[in-house]
Design a protein around this motif. Sequence first.
Motif, PDB file in Angstrom:
ATOM      1  N   PHE A  25       0.816  -1.211   0.000  1.00  0.00           N
ATOM      2  CA  PHE A  25       0.000   0.000   0.000  1.00  0.00           C
ATOM      3  C   PHE A  25       0.852   1.265   0.000  1.00  0.00           C
ATOM      4  CE2 PHE A  25      -2.863  -2.978   2.564  1.00  0.00           C
ATOM      5  CZ  PHE A  25      -3.602  -3.364   1.446  1.00  0.00           C
ATOM      6  N   LEU A  26       0.335   2.291  -0.668  1.00  0.00           N
ATOM      7  CA  LEU A  26       0.948   3.620  -0.614  1.00  0.00           C
ATOM      8  C   LEU A  26       0.295   4.368   0.534  1.00  0.00           C
ATOM      9  CD1 LEU A  26       0.849   4.496  -4.414  1.00  0.00           C
ATOM     10  CD2 LEU A  26       2.920   4.154  -3.052  1.00  0.00           C
ATOM     11  N   LEU A  27       1.098   4.941   1.417  1.00  0.00           N
ATOM     12  CA  LEU A  27       0.534   5.619   2.589  1.00  0.00           C
ATOM     13  C   LEU A  27       0.657   7.136   2.515  1.00  0.00           C
ATOM     14  CD1 LEU A  27       1.686   3.273   5.512  1.00  0.00           C
ATOM     15  CD2 LEU A  27      -0.322   3.134   4.040  1.00  0.00           C
ATOM     16  N   ILE A  47      -7.979  -0.033 -10.690  1.00  0.00           N
ATOM     17  CA  ILE A  47      -7.983  -1.444 -10.286  1.00  0.00           C
ATOM     18  C   ILE A  47      -7.221  -1.565  -8.966  1.00  0.00           C
ATOM     19  CG2 ILE A  47      -7.323  -3.808 -10.946  1.00  0.00           C
ATOM     20  CD1 ILE A  47      -9.353  -2.416 -12.872  1.00  0.00           C
ATOM     21  N   GLY A  48      -7.807  -2.206  -7.997  1.00  0.00           N
ATOM     22  CA  GLY A  48      -7.124  -2.462  -6.728  1.00  0.00           C
ATOM     23  C   GLY A  48      -6.933  -1.225  -5.880  1.00  0.00           C
ATOM     24  N   PRO A  49      -8.029  -0.575  -5.438  1.00  0.00           N
ATOM     25  CA  PRO A  49      -7.880   0.638  -4.612  1.00  0.00           C
ATOM     26  C   PRO A  49      -7.331   0.363  -3.216  1.00  0.00           C
ATOM     27  CG  PRO A  49     -10.198  -0.023  -4.735  1.00  0.00           C
ATOM     28  CD  PRO A  49      -9.441  -0.904  -5.709  1.00  0.00           C
ATOM     29  N   ILE A  83     -12.293  -1.165  -8.734  1.00  0.00           N
ATOM     30  CA  ILE A  83     -12.595  -2.607  -8.662  1.00  0.00           C
ATOM     31  C   ILE A  83     -11.605  -3.252  -7.687  1.00  0.00           C
ATOM     32  CG2 ILE A  83     -12.759  -4.773  -9.952  1.00  0.00           C
ATOM     33  CD1 ILE A  83     -13.373  -3.136 -12.451  1.00  0.00           C
ATOM     34  N   GLU A  84     -12.120  -3.820  -6.618  1.00  0.00           N
ATOM     35  CA  GLU A  84     -11.255  -4.375  -5.569  1.00  0.00           C
ATOM     36  C   GLU A  84     -11.684  -5.801  -5.235  1.00  0.00           C
ATOM     37  OE1 GLU A  84      -8.358  -3.375  -3.673  1.00  0.00           O
ATOM     38  OE2 GLU A  84      -8.711  -5.488  -3.191  1.00  0.00           O
ATOM     39  N   LYS A  85     -10.692  -6.693  -5.198  1.00  0.00           N
ATOM     40  CA  LYS A  85     -10.968  -8.107  -4.943  1.00  0.00           C
ATOM     41  C   LYS A  85     -11.125  -8.408  -3.444  1.00  0.00           C
ATOM     42  CE  LYS A  85      -9.065 -12.509  -6.558  1.00  0.00           C
ATOM     43  NZ  LYS A  85      -7.939 -13.114  -7.265  1.00  0.00           N
ATOM     44  N   GLY A 136     -14.689  -7.482  -6.662  1.00  0.00           N
ATOM     45  CA  GLY A 136     -14.521  -8.593  -7.587  1.00  0.00           C
ATOM     46  C   GLY A 136     -13.140  -8.596  -8.207  1.00  0.00           C
ATOM     47  N   ASP A 137     -12.957  -9.547  -9.117  1.00  0.00           N
ATOM     48  CA  ASP A 137     -11.669  -9.745  -9.781  1.00  0.00           C
ATOM     49  C   ASP A 137     -11.649  -8.926 -11.068  1.00  0.00           C
ATOM     50  OD1 ASP A 137      -9.483 -10.681 -11.174  1.00  0.00           O
ATOM     51  OD2 ASP A 137      -9.802 -12.775 -10.616  1.00  0.00           O
ATOM     52  N   ALA A 138     -10.682  -8.025 -11.180  1.00  0.00           N
ATOM     53  CA  ALA A 138     -10.613  -7.151 -12.360  1.00  0.00           C
ATOM     54  C   ALA A 138     -10.458  -7.952 -13.653  1.00  0.00           C
ATOM     55  CB  ALA A 138      -9.450  -6.178 -12.212  1.00  0.00           C
ATOM     56  N   SER A 179      -3.907   3.286 -11.833  1.00  0.00           N
ATOM     57  CA  SER A 179      -3.880   2.220 -10.827  1.00  0.00           C
ATOM     58  C   SER A 179      -2.472   1.957 -10.311  1.00  0.00           C
ATOM     59  CB  SER A 179      -4.372   0.893 -11.429  1.00  0.00           C
ATOM     60  OG  SER A 179      -5.675   1.001 -11.923  1.00  0.00           O
ATOM     61  N   ASN A 180      -2.424   1.599  -9.034  1.00  0.00           N
ATOM     62  CA  ASN A 180      -1.235   0.980  -8.462  1.00  0.00           C
ATOM     63  C   ASN A 180      -1.541  -0.507  -8.523  1.00  0.00           C
ATOM     64  OD1 ASN A 180       0.867   0.048  -6.928  1.00  0.00           O
ATOM     65  ND2 ASN A 180       0.178   0.975  -5.008  1.00  0.00           N
ATOM     66  N   LEU A 181      -1.116  -1.144  -9.599  1.00  0.00           N
ATOM     67  CA  LEU A 181      -1.622  -2.482  -9.916  1.00  0.00           C
ATOM     68  C   LEU A 181      -1.068  -3.561  -9.004  1.00  0.00           C
ATOM     69  CD1 LEU A 181      -1.334  -2.404 -13.810  1.00  0.00           C
ATOM     70  CD2 LEU A 181      -3.442  -2.399 -12.474  1.00  0.00           C
TER      71      LEU A 181
HETATM   72  N1  SAM Z   1      -4.189   1.205  -4.661  1.00  0.00           N
HETATM   73  C1  SAM Z   1      -3.727   0.827  -3.341  1.00  0.00           C
HETATM   74  C2  SAM Z   1      -2.517   1.644  -2.992  1.00  0.00           C
HETATM   75  O1  SAM Z   1      -1.960   2.273  -3.908  1.00  0.00           O
HETATM   76  O2  SAM Z   1      -2.134   1.675  -1.829  1.00  0.00           O
HETATM   77  C3  SAM Z   1      -3.410  -0.663  -3.263  1.00  0.00           C
HETATM   78  C4  SAM Z   1      -2.439  -1.187  -4.285  1.00  0.00           C
HETATM   79  S1  SAM Z   1      -1.957  -2.862  -4.015  1.00  0.00           S
HETATM   80  C5  SAM Z   1      -0.416  -2.868  -4.895  1.00  0.00           C
HETATM   81  C6  SAM Z   1      -2.968  -3.806  -5.140  1.00  0.00           C
HETATM   82  C7  SAM Z   1      -4.454  -3.891  -4.779  1.00  0.00           C
HETATM   83  O3  SAM Z   1      -5.105  -4.698  -5.788  1.00  0.00           O
HETATM   84  C8  SAM Z   1      -4.799  -4.547  -3.460  1.00  0.00           C
HETATM   85  O4  SAM Z   1      -5.733  -3.776  -2.774  1.00  0.00           O
HETATM   86  C9  SAM Z   1      -5.388  -5.916  -3.842  1.00  0.00           C
HETATM   87  O5  SAM Z   1      -6.326  -6.400  -2.900  1.00  0.00           O
HETATM   88  C10 SAM Z   1      -6.030  -5.611  -5.176  1.00  0.00           C
HETATM   89  N2  SAM Z   1      -6.158  -6.769  -6.088  1.00  0.00           N
HETATM   90  C11 SAM Z   1      -5.340  -7.844  -6.213  1.00  0.00           C
HETATM   91  N3  SAM Z   1      -5.749  -8.645  -7.213  1.00  0.00           N
HETATM   92  C12 SAM Z   1      -6.854  -8.063  -7.733  1.00  0.00           C
HETATM   93  C13 SAM Z   1      -7.737  -8.405  -8.792  1.00  0.00           C
HETATM   94  N4  SAM Z   1      -7.539  -9.509  -9.518  1.00  0.00           N
HETATM   95  N5  SAM Z   1      -8.777  -7.584  -9.067  1.00  0.00           N
HETATM   96  C14 SAM Z   1      -8.965  -6.447  -8.336  1.00  0.00           C
HETATM   97  N6  SAM Z   1      -8.168  -6.078  -7.328  1.00  0.00           N
HETATM   98  C15 SAM Z   1      -7.119  -6.865  -7.027  1.00  0.00           C
END
Ligand code: SAM
Length: 280
Positions: free
Chosen positions: A29-31, A54-56, A76-78, A102-104, A121-123
């Motif tokens: 995570f980015l803080l 994707i992945g907040p 979209i967050e899993k 869900g899954d992106a 996104s921070n993927l």
């Molecule tokens: N955006 C946040 C940040 O910058 O702090 C979190 C980034 S973290 C590198 C990746 C995020 O993607 C996590 O929250 C994770 O749960 C989510 N994630 C992982 N696989 C995923 C998927 N297939 N679909 C959606 N989200 C997913």
Amino acid sequence: MNTIDQLPALRDVIEKHDLRARKSLGQNFLLDLNLTSKIARQAGDLSQCDVLEIGPGPGGLTRGLLAQGARKVLAIEKDARCLPALAEIGAAYPGRLDVIEGDALEIDPLAYLTPPIRVASNLPYNVGTELLIRWLTPKQWPPYWQSLTLMFQREVAQRIVAEPGSKAYGRLAILAQWRCDARIVINLPPEAFSPPPKVSSAVVHLTALPEPRFPADFKTLERVVATAFNQRRKMLRASLKSAAPDIEDRLIAAGLKPTDRAEQIPLEGFCALAREIKKT
Ligand code: SAM
């Protein structure tokens, strides 16, 4: 109090919602909200755009995007554990944040978005490259998005922007640069994340070109590039033997030297070769 919004610090959000990072979900995570705002700024003027994220996670970049004025963010967050934290952000920005659990890789976001659309996104590292390839290879070009602002491991970022002659140059560079302008806009050390990953990261900004940089049939170009780089140390006349029986003639007709190796060939050369191979 942070400087970008009235919401609590991300460290407190993570503690409150017990969001201990899970490696299996690529959670780093980015803080620092100043940093997430800086990343959001690289995505350009968002005030007239819907932004796909994707992945907040706990929402650091989401907050950056909203604070930078995004018209709407679709996230979209899993990991369902993140949803309450994201709901608090949604409450602070009424009507501007939609979250899908869900899954992106399984969700088609288009139904939820109104153009113009940008992606930021921070993927999650485990699905980052696959998502990028999907964004770069839609059925129609131009794609539904205007730009992609994406965090990758630095090594992947370097492969996206690589120039001919470099070790990083290959299929990903050609795929990205054929239809986009691509550049690294921010480099980040592991310590920028919590927990810190083993490797450094970089943000890449890709802008979709209205049409490919050089004409070529996509499938042929893909096949030629994949075959050539599969044996990148070999001369093209050997590595591409399977691409056409008269490959030496076609290489010459495309203006290439049969003795060159894949990593010496610029994008324009691969496109010329794809056109020659496509001719029957
Ligand atoms: N955006 C946040 C940040 O910058 O702090 C979190 C980034 S973290 C590198 C990746 C995020 O993607 C996590 O929250 C994770 O749960 C989510 N994630 C992982 N696989 C995923 C998927 N297939 N679909 C959606 N989200 C997913």
